[in-house]
Design a protein around this motif. Structure first.
Motif: not given
Ligand SMILES: O=P(O)(O)OC[C@H]1O[C@H](OP(=O)(O)O)[C@H](O)[C@@H]1O
Length: 317
Positions: A157-160, A255-256, A272
């Protein structure tokens, strides 16, 4: 906006900024190609104008993301070859250096993969964090050596980016178990190696990588699981030899969490950070195309590669 910068270079800078182009090695490759385009498309008629255009293009690329040192290292590599006194000669210098850089990048990654693969045994289970082409080169080489490797992949996370890792491991024939980040400690007992990449490696052997790496490394050390960092020498941060620290990128809070949900929560402060720093005592080996190093001795390789210091070719003289 600097009008001297070619639209294609601006497009690449935007894509690095928004992370459509991401991953330290991929970013380095993209900026080298961008400088090549700037040089090829330039209609400058005198060497000073040409040099100014290349500096402006390099600055635009440099200002996109601050942590992955492969980006400034790539810019330096391509621009330091500009030795000619004519525009045509300079253009050729940049094209040749960019081509050489991209070829070396590819070679370094496959040489590094062989070194990393030697650390992996048949039947090993690895745990990964984020998506690293250097780390996956080690797994790919191990699979090519005929070893059976399995992977526990953190989603990151957050962009996997863990999803990219899962897909690419699957394509190599590696069985994958995908977990949420907070389940990592639970599964460390089933793991033979933690294998991650790096965005930068400091002179003291600290590893700067995707946020969450340091917590994973501390947990792995607690469980006695070896931590291997795959980082070609392009990730070595020359400025840290002279006391500079590595800037940790803070990314957008969107992004979160979206604005509406944030408001429902009473608008708490959201942070972040994209990366964190893993101290050398939590790292077992840094695997490079020049062999593997205990983190504490990486500075010897850095001195050999960078000498006393580096230049900043995007700064006006
Ligand atoms: O050079 P390669 O090994 O491909 O990637 C190195 C590192 O780049 C990535 O950062 P981001 O996803 O660009 O923020 C990850 O932190 C990964 O470990």
């Amino acid at each position: 906006m600097d009008e001297r910068v070619h639209p294609e270079v601006r497009r690449i800078a935007d894509e690095i900024d928004t992370m459509e182009i991401r991953g330290a090695a991929t970013i380095a490759d993209a900026v080298a190609r961008a400088l090549r385009t700037q040089a090829q498309e330039s209609d400058a008629t005198d060497p000073e104008t040409f040099r100014g255009e290349l500096r402006a293009a390099a600055r635009t690329l440099y200002e996109t993301r601050p942590t992955a040192v492969s980006l400034p290292n790539a810019l330096r590599y391509v621009l330091r070859g500009m030795s000619s006194t004519t525009v045509e000669g300079l253009r050729q210098n940049v094209v040749d250096s960019a081509d050489e850089f991209c070829a070396r990048l590819e070679r370094a990654q496959s040489d590094l993969g062989q070194v990393g693969a030697n650390r992996l045994r048949d039947g090993d289970v690895i745990m990964t964090h984020c998506h690293s082409t250097d780390a996956l080169a080690c797994v790919e080489a191990a699979v090519e050596q005929g070893k059976h490797i399995e992977a526990i992949v953190k989603e990151t996370r957050p962009r996997n980016q863990g999803h990219i890792t899962a897909r690419e491991l699957h394509e190599m024939g590696v069985p994958v178990t995908l977990i949420v980040d907070s389940a990592a400690r639970r599964y460390l007992n089933d793991v033979d190696h933690v294998l991650v990449g790096a965005d930068a490696v400091a002179a003291d052997g600290s590893v700067i990588n995707k946020i969450g790496t340091s917590g994973l490394a501390v947990n792995a050390r607690d469980r006695g699981t070896p931590i291997m960092v795959a980082a070609q020498t392009l990730k070595l941060h020359p400025g840290t030899m002279t006391g500079h620290t590595v800037d940790i990128e803070m990314r957008d809070t969107e992004e979160i969490i979206d604005d509406e949900t944030l408001a429902e929560l009473g608008n708490p402060t959201v942070k972040n950070p994209a990366f964190d720093v893993t101290p050398p005592r939590y790292v077992d080996a840094i695997v490079t195309e020049r062999g593997q190093f205990p983190p504490e001795s990486i500075v010897i390789l850095m001195r050999e590669l960078f000498g006393e210091g580096t230049t900043e070719p995007w700064v006006e003289p």
